[in-house]
Design an enzyme around this catalytic site. Structure first.
Site, PDB file in Angstrom:
ATOM      1  N   ASP A   1       0.827  -1.207   0.000  1.00 42.48           N
ATOM      2  CA  ASP A   1       0.000   0.000   0.000  1.00 42.48           C
ATOM      3  C   ASP A   1       0.864   1.260   0.000  1.00 42.48           C
ATOM      4  OD1 ASP A   1       0.995  -0.001   2.563  1.00 42.48           O
ATOM      5  OD2 ASP A   1      -0.920   0.371   3.548  1.00 42.48           O
TER       6      ASP A   1
ATOM      7  N   ASP B   1      25.227 -20.398  -3.695  1.00 43.24           N
ATOM      8  CA  ASP B   1      26.547 -19.926  -4.124  1.00 43.24           C
ATOM      9  C   ASP B   1      26.379 -18.774  -5.117  1.00 43.24           C
ATOM     10  OD1 ASP B   1      29.196 -19.618  -4.613  1.00 43.24           O
ATOM     11  OD2 ASP B   1      29.594 -21.703  -5.150  1.00 43.24           O
TER      12      ASP B   1
ATOM     13  N   VAL C   1       3.036   2.100   2.286  1.00 46.52           N
ATOM     14  CA  VAL C   1       3.453   2.472   3.642  1.00 46.52           C
ATOM     15  C   VAL C   1       4.091   1.238   4.280  1.00 46.52           C
ATOM     16  CG1 VAL C   1       2.693   3.345   5.889  1.00 46.52           C
ATOM     17  CG2 VAL C   1       1.508   4.045   3.815  1.00 46.52           C
TER      18      VAL C   1
ATOM     19  N   HIS D   1      31.488 -18.291  -3.514  1.00 42.75           N
ATOM     20  CA  HIS D   1      32.811 -18.802  -3.114  1.00 42.75           C
ATOM     21  C   HIS D   1      33.925 -17.969  -3.760  1.00 42.75           C
ATOM     22  CE1 HIS D   1      32.535 -21.293  -6.849  1.00 42.75           C
ATOM     23  NE2 HIS D   1      33.831 -21.124  -6.865  1.00 42.75           N
TER      24      HIS D   1
ATOM     25  N   SER E   1      35.027 -20.206 -12.235  1.00 45.79           N
ATOM     26  CA  SER E   1      33.790 -20.067 -11.474  1.00 45.79           C
ATOM     27  C   SER E   1      33.206 -18.683 -11.699  1.00 45.79           C
ATOM     28  CB  SER E   1      34.090 -20.192  -9.987  1.00 45.79           C
ATOM     29  OG  SER E   1      34.332 -21.518  -9.660  1.00 45.79           O
ATOM     30  N   GLY E   2      31.918 -18.574 -11.406  1.00 48.10           N
ATOM     31  CA  GLY E   2      31.284 -17.258 -11.477  1.00 48.10           C
ATOM     32  C   GLY E   2      30.853 -16.874 -12.869  1.00 48.10           C
TER      33      GLY E   2
ATOM     34  N   ASP F   1       6.686  -5.949   3.548  1.00 48.76           N
ATOM     35  CA  ASP F   1       5.380  -5.731   2.924  1.00 48.76           C
ATOM     36  C   ASP F   1       5.458  -4.820   1.698  1.00 48.76           C
ATOM     37  OD1 ASP F   1       6.081  -3.789   4.834  1.00 48.76           O
ATOM     38  OD2 ASP F   1       4.026  -3.066   4.942  1.00 48.76           O
ATOM     39  N   GLU F   2       6.522  -4.017   1.618  1.00 47.68           N
ATOM     40  CA  GLU F   2       6.651  -3.113   0.470  1.00 47.68           C
ATOM     41  C   GLU F   2       7.841  -3.494  -0.415  1.00 47.68           C
ATOM     42  OE1 GLU F   2       4.307  -0.824  -0.113  1.00 47.68           O
ATOM     43  OE2 GLU F   2       3.336  -1.498   1.735  1.00 47.68           O
TER      44      GLU F   2
END
Ligand code: NAG
Ligand code: NAG
Ligand code: NAG
Ligand code: NAG
Ligand code: NAG
Length: 453
Positions: A85, A292, A87, A244, A388-389, A95-96
């Site tokens: 809403d 990861d 707020v 990692h 990796s990555g 909630d937001e």
């Protein structure tokens, strides 16, 4: 127990009713007695029933939210009408946190309607650049190169329409009203960072050295001048990589990020980008490689206009039809079996069934639900020692989508083992949440340094 209770109750009633009784007193008394008996029985029954019900109810109230929605992490509940809403009601603002999203391959803007409890598209009528910017900030993008477009409206569930007089500084969710139609029959699409830049580059299906212009989101993450991991550009500020990898350095300042390079060692004429902070997934497990995934925020934004070799990749939107079997591409700085120095390599791979990958003949139960496995389209491609990555991407609707980040690199000795990636779609919410949270800290940082000056 009951025989003790009954006479007392009857005795108590008797003096009041006795004077009135003249005729057929024994009968009335009999009736009264039976009636009292009934009441006592009913009360006892009610008590017996209410006790477990009460326990259940207490348990229910303490664990979930009866009429509302949980904030998460046992921090309380809010009414459904308070969700999205504009707020903040939950202590950490859950909630937001997730009220604006981009849907499908056309980047349709969708906003959660508190009244109807559903995601609705937004009519382009009355839409402004300011609202576009506010929406992107809500998602987690601070970038200014926003492309707002139109698309023909299709919805059986209705739309949201901009209120006549849009105000800056008012949450986007408060600037919209429900509508059953769109005036011009068009709805808003929104690209918060331009990941559409045409990457037109023909690729062979065998693993081989790659040209960076084909994979302009690929970066090399380096420590003290040596290449450690790959990563992918998400926006001018953000790089995604494996957790990692992120944990190899103790301080963000140790990292140098190189974008737009093919040879990770030939960085002489490329600027190093420094890292302002690193966000490692809080649930990362070194042993199982669960969660990861990590994000790095650069100190200064990448300039996508300076070179066509540096571009962001699209994050997989909600509602994107990614279904198996799918074939994608993985890239990384690696060594081909016949090569001796690392270079950008590419290989076409297909995402394989998790059950097969998890089986005793492959990874024997080491695959968790946040991972995905790939196998090379052509076996024996001789790519080994990739890093990796690095990204796993797939092309759909002329765009490239990031679906994975490499967590278990292929190795020369295990050529027939599938590659394992974190499932980026699985972490989409986490990624946006971190980007958004960091935007707030950055605002505070800027504010603090301005006050100090
Ligand atoms: C809607 O259509 C009207 C007239 O056809 C045009 O003036 C107006 O600019 C359009 N609005 C949008 C948001 O496209
Ligand atoms: C992509 O490249 C091919 C040939 O290399 C060309 O025919 C095609 O028009 C290009 N597409 C775009 C969108 O530039
Ligand atoms: C998703 O893709 C699959 C296979 O390409 C297709 O069969 C299915 O109809 C698509 N679903 C949607 C909702 O577009
Ligand atoms: C793989 O197997 C392990 C152990 O049996 C199980 O815990 C895990 O959930 C499985 N992973 C998937 C993706 O099914
Ligand atoms: C990746 O995660 C998403 C979201 O949890 C899930 O729908 C999808 O099936 C996963 N992909 C694979 C290949 O497991």
């Amino acid at each position: 127990m009951r025989s003790e209770v009954r006479p007392q109750y009857v005795q108590h009633l008797a003096p009041i009713s006795l004077p009135e009784i003249t005729v057929a007193a024994p009968q009335r008394k009999d009736f009264k007695q039976r009636c009292a008996e009934c009441i006592v029985f009913a009360v006892i029954c009610a008590l017996y029933l209410m006790l477990p019900a009460g326990i259940l109810l207490a348990y229910y109230y303490s664990s979930t939210c009866m009429h509302g929605l949980p904030c998460g992490g046992n921090t309380g509940c809010v009414w459904k009408s308070q969700w999205c809403d504009g707020v903040q009601h939950c202590p950490a603002g859950q909630d937001e946190a997730y009220c604006v999203r981009l849907h499908g391959s056309s980047f349709l803007l969708q906003i959660f309607s508190t009244q109807t409890k559903q995601w609705r598209t937004v009519c382009s009528h009355g839409w402004t650049a300011q609202l576009a910017q506010a929406s992107c900030r809500e998602i987690g993008y601070s970038s200014t190169s926003i492309i707002s477009g139109l698309q023909e409206a299709h919805s059986d569930d209705g739309f949201l329409m901009v209120k006549p007089d849009p105000k800056p500084n008012v949450p986007i969710v408060q600037q919209l009203v429900l509508s059953n139609y769109c005036p011009n029959n068009t709805v808003v699409t929104l690209l918060c960072t331009d990941c559409t830049a045409g990457v037109n580059y023909s690729k062979a299906s065998t693993a081989h050295q790659a040209a960076i212009r084909g994979w302009p989101w690929q970066v090399s993450l380096q420590l003290a001048g040596s290449h450690r991991c790959g990563g992918a550009v998400l926006s001018p500020y953000w790089i995604v990589t494996a957790a990692h990898c992120a944990m190899m350095a103790s301080s963000p300042g140790d990292w140098s990020v190189y974008a737009g390079i093919e040879d990770p060692l030939g960085t002489l004429f490329n600027p190093a980008h420094s890292v302002r902070h690193v966000v490692t997934h809080e649930g990362f497990d070194r042993v199982t490689h669960k969660n990861d995934i990590a994000l790095m925020r650069l100190s200064k934004p990448l300039d996508f206009t300076a070179s066509s070799n540096v571009r962001p990749v699209c994050l997989p939107n909600v509602g994107l039809n990614i279904s198996l079997p799918l074939s994608g591409w993985t890239t990384g700085y690696g060594v081909l079996a016949n090569g001796d120095y690392p270079y950008l390599v590419e290989a076409q791979v297909s995402v394989m069934d998790a059950v097969e990958c998890n089986s005793s003949s492959v990874y024997y139960g080491k695959i968790s639900t946040d991972m995905l496995c790939t196998k090379e389209v052509q076996t024996g491609q001789d790519v080994c020692k990739t890093d990796s990555g690095g990204p796993l991407v797939l092309e759909m609707g002329n765009l490239w989508w990031l679906v994975g980040d490499n967590i278990w690199p292929e190795s020369c000795t295990d050529l027939n083992k599938p590659g394992v990636y974190s499932n980026v779609t699985f972490f989409l919410g986490w990624i946006y949440h971190q980007m958004k949270a960091s935007m707030k800290t950055d605002l505070l940082d800027t504010e603090t340094s301005r006050l100090k000056a």
